[in-house]
Design a protein around this motif. Structure first.
Motif, short mmCIF file in Angstrom:
data_model
loop_
_atom_site.label_atom_id
_atom_site.label_comp_id
_atom_site.label_asym_id
_atom_site.label_seq_id
_atom_site.Cartn_x
_atom_site.Cartn_y
_atom_site.Cartn_z
N THR A 114 0.85 -1.18 0.00
CA THR A 114 0.00 0.00 0.00
C THR A 114 0.89 1.24 0.00
N THR A 115 0.30 2.39 -0.23
CA THR A 115 1.06 3.64 -0.27
C THR A 115 1.86 3.84 1.01
N GLY A 116 3.15 4.10 0.85
CA GLY A 116 4.03 4.34 1.99
C GLY A 116 4.49 3.08 2.71
N GLN A 117 4.13 1.92 2.20
CA GLN A 117 4.46 0.66 2.87
C GLN A 117 5.69 0.00 2.25
N ILE A 118 6.47 -0.65 3.10
CA ILE A 118 7.60 -1.45 2.67
C ILE A 118 7.26 -2.90 3.00
N LEU A 119 7.17 -3.74 1.97
CA LEU A 119 6.88 -5.16 2.16
C LEU A 119 8.14 -5.98 1.92
N LEU A 120 8.34 -6.98 2.78
CA LEU A 120 9.47 -7.91 2.67
C LEU A 120 8.93 -9.31 2.46
N THR A 121 9.68 -10.12 1.73
CA THR A 121 9.32 -11.53 1.61
C THR A 121 9.92 -12.31 2.77
N ASN A 122 9.44 -13.52 2.96
CA ASN A 122 9.97 -14.37 4.03
C ASN A 122 11.46 -14.68 3.82
N THR A 123 11.93 -14.65 2.57
CA THR A 123 13.36 -14.88 2.31
C THR A 123 14.20 -13.79 2.98
N VAL A 124 13.77 -12.55 2.84
CA VAL A 124 14.47 -11.44 3.49
C VAL A 124 14.39 -11.60 5.00
N MET A 125 13.21 -11.94 5.50
CA MET A 125 13.03 -12.09 6.96
C MET A 125 13.92 -13.19 7.52
N ASP A 126 14.06 -14.29 6.80
CA ASP A 126 14.93 -15.37 7.26
C ASP A 126 16.36 -14.88 7.44
N LEU A 127 16.79 -14.00 6.55
CA LEU A 127 18.17 -13.52 6.58
C LEU A 127 18.42 -12.46 7.65
N VAL A 128 17.37 -11.79 8.13
CA VAL A 128 17.57 -10.75 9.13
C VAL A 128 17.04 -11.16 10.51
N SER A 129 16.67 -12.42 10.66
CA SER A 129 16.15 -12.86 11.96
C SER A 129 17.18 -12.61 13.04
N GLY A 130 16.71 -12.12 14.17
CA GLY A 130 17.60 -11.81 15.29
C GLY A 130 18.22 -10.43 15.22
N SER A 131 17.91 -9.66 14.18
CA SER A 131 18.51 -8.34 14.01
C SER A 131 17.74 -7.24 14.73
N GLY A 132 16.55 -7.55 15.22
CA GLY A 132 15.75 -6.55 15.89
C GLY A 132 14.84 -5.77 14.96
N ILE A 133 14.83 -6.11 13.69
CA ILE A 133 13.95 -5.43 12.74
C ILE A 133 12.52 -5.84 13.05
N ARG A 134 11.66 -4.82 13.21
CA ARG A 134 10.27 -5.08 13.58
C ARG A 134 9.39 -5.08 12.33
N VAL A 135 8.56 -6.11 12.25
CA VAL A 135 7.65 -6.26 11.11
C VAL A 135 6.29 -6.71 11.61
N SER A 136 5.32 -6.62 10.73
CA SER A 136 4.00 -7.18 11.02
C SER A 136 3.64 -8.14 9.88
N ASP A 137 2.93 -9.17 10.24
CA ASP A 137 2.53 -10.19 9.26
C ASP A 137 1.52 -9.59 8.29
N ARG A 138 1.75 -9.77 7.01
CA ARG A 138 0.84 -9.26 5.97
C ARG A 138 0.27 -10.39 5.13
N GLY A 139 0.30 -11.59 5.67
CA GLY A 139 -0.33 -12.71 4.99
C GLY A 139 0.59 -13.43 4.02
N THR A 140 -0.03 -14.29 3.23
CA THR A 140 0.72 -15.07 2.25
C THR A 140 0.21 -14.77 0.85
N CYS A 141 1.05 -15.09 -0.12
CA CYS A 141 0.65 -14.93 -1.51
C CYS A 141 1.38 -15.98 -2.34
N LYS A 142 0.98 -16.09 -3.56
CA LYS A 142 1.58 -17.06 -4.49
C LYS A 142 2.13 -16.29 -5.67
N PHE A 143 3.36 -16.59 -6.04
CA PHE A 143 3.98 -15.99 -7.22
C PHE A 143 4.09 -17.05 -8.30
#
Length: 156
Positions: A114-143
């Motif tokens: 959405t406007t002004g939003q930054i979305l990350l995929t789970n691949t990015v999240m896996d790589l930054v786990s434990g870094s303290g980056i705060r996110v909210s779940d935005r569901g799943t999708c299929k590519f």
């Protein structure tokens, strides 16, 4: 004798910024592109060739891409309605041209934001786990072309 440019495969985090495609947004996209280029270079990213109201840059790690994305979102004037997507994957690099499924997924993620939003995929999240980056779940999708569902996260 002419040689075709060689193509390198590179693992990268791709930052894609999509802007609204109306006429006012297209006019403002030039200044947005300048801002995004400055921030991408500041965070050691490489700006890719792109077209229309889309900006693309690659980073050697997701933290730098996330910091660049935040900087662009926070500095973009209100007239530039940015939607940002981040994905990490293999890219085909030929000079300034970066292609491949990872680039396409990053663009699709930006289009889902959405406007002004930054979305990350789970691949990015896996790589930054434990870094303290705060996110909210935005569901799943299929590519298309990807067997598993992808989880999306909104950067706070």
């Amino acid at each position: 004798m002419k040689f075709a440019p060689s193509t390198d495969l590179e693992l990268a985090t791709i930052l894609t910024i999509a802007s609204d495609e109306n006429e006012n947004a297209k006019k403002g996209f030039t200044s947005l592109r300048s801002l995004a280029t400055r921030e991408a270079e500041w965070f050691k990213g490489r700006v890719c060739a792109s077209e229309n109201a889309v900006f693309c840059a690659t980073f050697d790690g997701p933290i730098r891409a996330i910091r660049a994305a935040r900087a662009v979102r926070d500095a973009a004037p209100e007239a530039n309605k940015v939607r940002i997507g981040l994905h990490t994957g293999l890219c085909e690099v030929r000079g300034e041209n970066v292609t491949g499924r990872a680039v396409e997924i990053s663009r699709e993620v930006a289009e889902r934001a959405t406007t002004g939003q930054i979305l990350l995929t789970n691949t990015v999240m896996d790589l930054v786990s434990g870094s303290g980056i705060r996110v909210s779940d935005r569901g799943t999708c299929k590519f298309e072309g990807v067997a598993e569902e992808c989880c999306l996260y909104g950067l706070q």
